[in-house]
Scaffold this motif. Structure first.
Motif, PDB file in Angstrom:
ATOM      1  N   ILE A   1      -8.723  -1.106   0.876  1.00  0.00           N
ATOM      2  CA  ILE A   1      -9.946  -1.709   0.343  1.00  0.00           C
ATOM      3  C   ILE A   1     -10.801  -0.633  -0.307  1.00  0.00           C
ATOM      4  N   HIS A   2     -10.907   0.532   0.361  1.00  0.00           N
ATOM      5  CA  HIS A   2     -11.677   1.639  -0.214  1.00  0.00           C
ATOM      6  C   HIS A   2     -11.007   2.197  -1.461  1.00  0.00           C
ATOM      7  N   ALA A   3      -9.695   1.998  -1.583  1.00  0.00           N
ATOM      8  CA  ALA A   3      -8.950   2.568  -2.700  1.00  0.00           C
ATOM      9  C   ALA A   3      -9.200   1.838  -4.015  1.00  0.00           C
TER      10      ALA A   3
ATOM     11  N   CYS B   1      -2.967  -7.541  -3.546  1.00  0.00           N
ATOM     12  CA  CYS B   1      -2.905  -6.923  -2.216  1.00  0.00           C
ATOM     13  C   CYS B   1      -1.839  -5.836  -2.212  1.00  0.00           C
ATOM     14  N   VAL B   2      -2.199  -4.638  -1.769  1.00  0.00           N
ATOM     15  CA  VAL B   2      -1.258  -3.519  -1.754  1.00  0.00           C
ATOM     16  C   VAL B   2      -0.274  -3.614  -0.588  1.00  0.00           C
ATOM     17  N   VAL B   3      -0.519  -4.526   0.340  1.00  0.00           N
ATOM     18  CA  VAL B   3       0.353  -4.678   1.499  1.00  0.00           C
ATOM     19  C   VAL B   3       1.463  -5.686   1.231  1.00  0.00           C
ATOM     20  N   CYS B   4       1.095  -6.894   0.736  1.00  0.00           N
ATOM     21  CA  CYS B   4       2.099  -7.955   0.560  1.00  0.00           C
ATOM     22  C   CYS B   4       2.263  -8.400  -0.890  1.00  0.00           C
ATOM     23  N   SER B   5       1.488  -7.781  -1.817  1.00  0.00           N
ATOM     24  CA  SER B   5       1.582  -8.056  -3.262  1.00  0.00           C
ATOM     25  C   SER B   5       1.031  -9.421  -3.677  1.00  0.00           C
ATOM     26  N   LYS B   6       0.447 -10.172  -2.766  1.00  0.00           N
ATOM     27  CA  LYS B   6      -0.188 -11.427  -3.146  1.00  0.00           C
ATOM     28  C   LYS B   6      -1.388 -11.109  -4.028  1.00  0.00           C
ATOM     29  N   SER B   7      -1.641 -11.924  -5.064  1.00  0.00           N
ATOM     30  CA  SER B   7      -2.726 -11.618  -5.999  1.00  0.00           C
ATOM     31  C   SER B   7      -3.742 -12.753  -6.045  1.00  0.00           C
TER      32      SER B   7
ATOM     33  N   SER C   1      -7.635 -14.285  -8.031  1.00  0.00           N
ATOM     34  CA  SER C   1      -8.463 -14.295  -9.235  1.00  0.00           C
ATOM     35  C   SER C   1      -9.813 -13.627  -8.999  1.00  0.00           C
ATOM     36  N   ARG C   2     -10.227 -13.504  -7.735  1.00  0.00           N
ATOM     37  CA  ARG C   2     -11.514 -12.884  -7.406  1.00  0.00           C
ATOM     38  C   ARG C   2     -11.323 -11.729  -6.427  1.00  0.00           C
ATOM     39  N   ASN C   3     -12.133 -10.694  -6.616  1.00  0.00           N
ATOM     40  CA  ASN C   3     -12.081  -9.552  -5.717  1.00  0.00           C
ATOM     41  C   ASN C   3     -12.511  -9.951  -4.306  1.00  0.00           C
ATOM     42  N   SER C   4     -13.479 -10.856  -4.211  1.00  0.00           N
ATOM     43  CA  SER C   4     -13.957 -11.304  -2.894  1.00  0.00           C
ATOM     44  C   SER C   4     -12.847 -12.021  -2.129  1.00  0.00           C
ATOM     45  N   ASP C   5     -11.991 -12.773  -2.849  1.00  0.00           N
ATOM     46  CA  ASP C   5     -10.869 -13.448  -2.191  1.00  0.00           C
ATOM     47  C   ASP C   5      -9.860 -12.436  -1.670  1.00  0.00           C
ATOM     48  N   LEU C   6      -9.653 -11.356  -2.430  1.00  0.00           N
ATOM     49  CA  LEU C   6      -8.735 -10.303  -1.971  1.00  0.00           C
ATOM     50  C   LEU C   6      -9.269  -9.638  -0.707  1.00  0.00           C
ATOM     51  N   LYS C   7     -10.570  -9.361  -0.678  1.00  0.00           N
ATOM     52  CA  LYS C   7     -11.167  -8.723   0.498  1.00  0.00           C
ATOM     53  C   LYS C   7     -11.003  -9.600   1.737  1.00  0.00           C
ATOM     54  N   ARG C   8     -11.206 -10.912   1.569  1.00  0.00           N
ATOM     55  CA  ARG C   8     -11.012 -11.822   2.704  1.00  0.00           C
ATOM     56  C   ARG C   8      -9.552 -11.816   3.153  1.00  0.00           C
ATOM     57  N   HIS C   9      -8.648 -11.816   2.178  1.00  0.00           N
ATOM     58  CA  HIS C   9      -7.221 -11.795   2.491  1.00  0.00           C
ATOM     59  C   HIS C   9      -6.832 -10.529   3.250  1.00  0.00           C
ATOM     60  N   MET C  10      -7.408  -9.380   2.890  1.00  0.00           N
ATOM     61  CA  MET C  10      -7.052  -8.110   3.515  1.00  0.00           C
ATOM     62  C   MET C  10      -7.278  -8.137   5.021  1.00  0.00           C
TER      63      MET C  10
ATOM     64  N   THR D   1      -6.419 -10.390   6.987  1.00  0.00           N
ATOM     65  CA  THR D   1      -5.219 -10.899   7.663  1.00  0.00           C
ATOM     66  C   THR D   1      -4.279  -9.756   8.002  1.00  0.00           C
ATOM     67  N   HIS D   2      -4.382  -8.640   7.282  1.00  0.00           N
ATOM     68  CA  HIS D   2      -3.557  -7.468   7.561  1.00  0.00           C
ATOM     69  C   HIS D   2      -4.257  -6.508   8.526  1.00  0.00           C
ATOM     70  N   THR D   3      -5.577  -6.350   8.373  1.00  0.00           N
ATOM     71  CA  THR D   3      -6.297  -5.379   9.198  1.00  0.00           C
ATOM     72  C   THR D   3      -6.657  -5.933  10.567  1.00  0.00           C
ATOM     73  N   GLY D   4      -6.718  -7.274  10.685  1.00  0.00           N
ATOM     74  CA  GLY D   4      -7.121  -7.876  11.950  1.00  0.00           C
ATOM     75  C   GLY D   4      -8.622  -7.842  12.169  1.00  0.00           C
ATOM     76  N   GLU D   5      -9.386  -7.490  11.128  1.00  0.00           N
ATOM     77  CA  GLU D   5     -10.849  -7.423  11.247  1.00  0.00           C
ATOM     78  C   GLU D   5     -11.434  -8.822  11.447  1.00  0.00           C
ATOM     79  N   THR D   6     -12.386  -8.946  12.365  1.00  0.00           N
ATOM     80  CA  THR D   6     -13.096 -10.205  12.610  1.00  0.00           C
ATOM     81  C   THR D   6     -14.600  -9.909  12.667  1.00  0.00           C
ATOM     82  N   PRO D   7     -15.217  -9.692  11.488  1.00  0.00           N
ATOM     83  CA  PRO D   7     -16.614  -9.229  11.470  1.00  0.00           C
ATOM     84  C   PRO D   7     -17.664 -10.314  11.714  1.00  0.00           C
TER      85      PRO D   7
END
Length: 305
Positions: free
Chosen positions: A24-26, A167-173, A175-184, A186-192
């Motif tokens: 995400i930082h990358a 997504c750099v983990v599973c290659s799913k793409s 249309s919005r950056n916010s959707d990618l952040k939410r998707h990430m 699922t890989h990090t296990g974050e529950t903020p």
């Protein structure tokens, strides 16, 4: 074993979660016009050109989009101003100052109507359009119009099908950056997003809002045909089938139709022979919990009906 992010200090449950979090930082190409972030230079330059053939960092204008893209690359190659927190570099000291406000939480630009604060003046100007109702950016495909060009650019992806955020983990793409952040998450296990009542936490804010209704008893989804109401929209949709008679769930073995997926699951056990519900008195097993309950009543000397 927990791993800490060296950029933001967040703790992650494992090495793979940390790797996904660092991705995400990358996303190292921030658009200083609308605030979106991009993970590669080509997508970033293409996005900037959508704002017009004017270089925002220096104000120079170009007749062709290709010329602007080449010019933008020259800015990216000259980035002497470095952020001491995350390591990002900028071609202009003022851009670095703007970026630092994301780390400091500084929001000096306030909306005079609602008081909402922003880190960038451009974002405040875009926000003010919500109150004035101005939508000077029309879509050429449909009749919608938007208060900012960035919103129009995002909307156009609904027509083009473009999904530039990958997504750099599973290659799913997406249309919005916010959707990618939410998707990430699922890989990090974050529950903020945490429930203040019971402490349970969730990866999505929308899921938390749905959960809160368990505590409040709120049922905002009302059936227009009867007086019933529900806490979740999908429960209302499921209920509506009792009025319409719709049976969208079909057994692939005998082709029998059902209005609810739960009824289809119960039915499938008649084909598989599965009997997961066991009587603790005599060990007899049943395919459905309702049949087990009737059986237990016979042990208790009660009428099963």
């Amino acid at each position: 074993m927990e791993f800490s992010c060296v950029i933001c200090g967040e703790s992650l449950p494992g090495e793979s979660a940390l790797t996904a979090h660092l991705a995400i930082h990358a996303m190292e190409f921030p658009c200083l016009i609308c605030g979106e972030n991009f993970s590669d230079e080509s997508t970033f330059t293409a996005h900037l050109s959508a704002h017009g053939n004017i270089c925002e960092p220096c104000g120079e204008s170009f007749a062709e989009k290709e010329d602007l893209e080449e010019h933008i690359k020259s800015h990216l190659q000259r980035t002497p101003y470095h952020c001491g927190v995350c390591g990002k570099s900028f071609s202009n000291y003022n851009f670095l100052k703007t970026h630092m406000s994301f780390h400091s939480g500084e929001t000096p630009f306030h909306c005079s109507v609602c008081g909402k604060a922003f880190s960038k003046e451009e974002n405040l100007k875009t926000h003010v359009g919500i109150h004035t109702g101005q939508t000077p950016f029309p879509c050429e495909v449909c009749d919608k119009s938007f208060s900012s060009n960035a919103d129009l650019v995002r909307h156009m992806r609904t027509h083009t099908g473009e999904t530039p955020f990958q997504c750099v983990v599973c290659s799913k793409s997406f249309s919005r950056n916010s959707d990618l952040k939410r998707h990430m998450r699922t890989h990090t296990g974050e529950t903020p997003f945490q429930c203040q009542v019971c402490g349970k936490s969730f990866s999505q804010n929308s899921t938390l809002k749905n959960h809160i209704r368990i505590h409040t008893g709120e049922t905002p989804f009302h059936c227009q045909l009867c007086e019933k109401s529900f806490s979740l929209n999908h429960l209302l949709k499921s209920h509506m089938r009792s009025h319409t008679g719709e049976t969208p769930f079909q057994c692939h073995v005998c082709r029998k139709l059902f209005s609810q997926s739960s009824n289809l699951k119960r039915h499938m056990k008649t084909h598989t022979g599965e009997t997961p519900f066991q009587c603790k008195v005599c060990d007899k097993c049943f395919s459905q919990s309702s049949n087990l309950k009737k059986h237990v009543k016979r042990h208790l000397g009660m009428s099963p009906y």
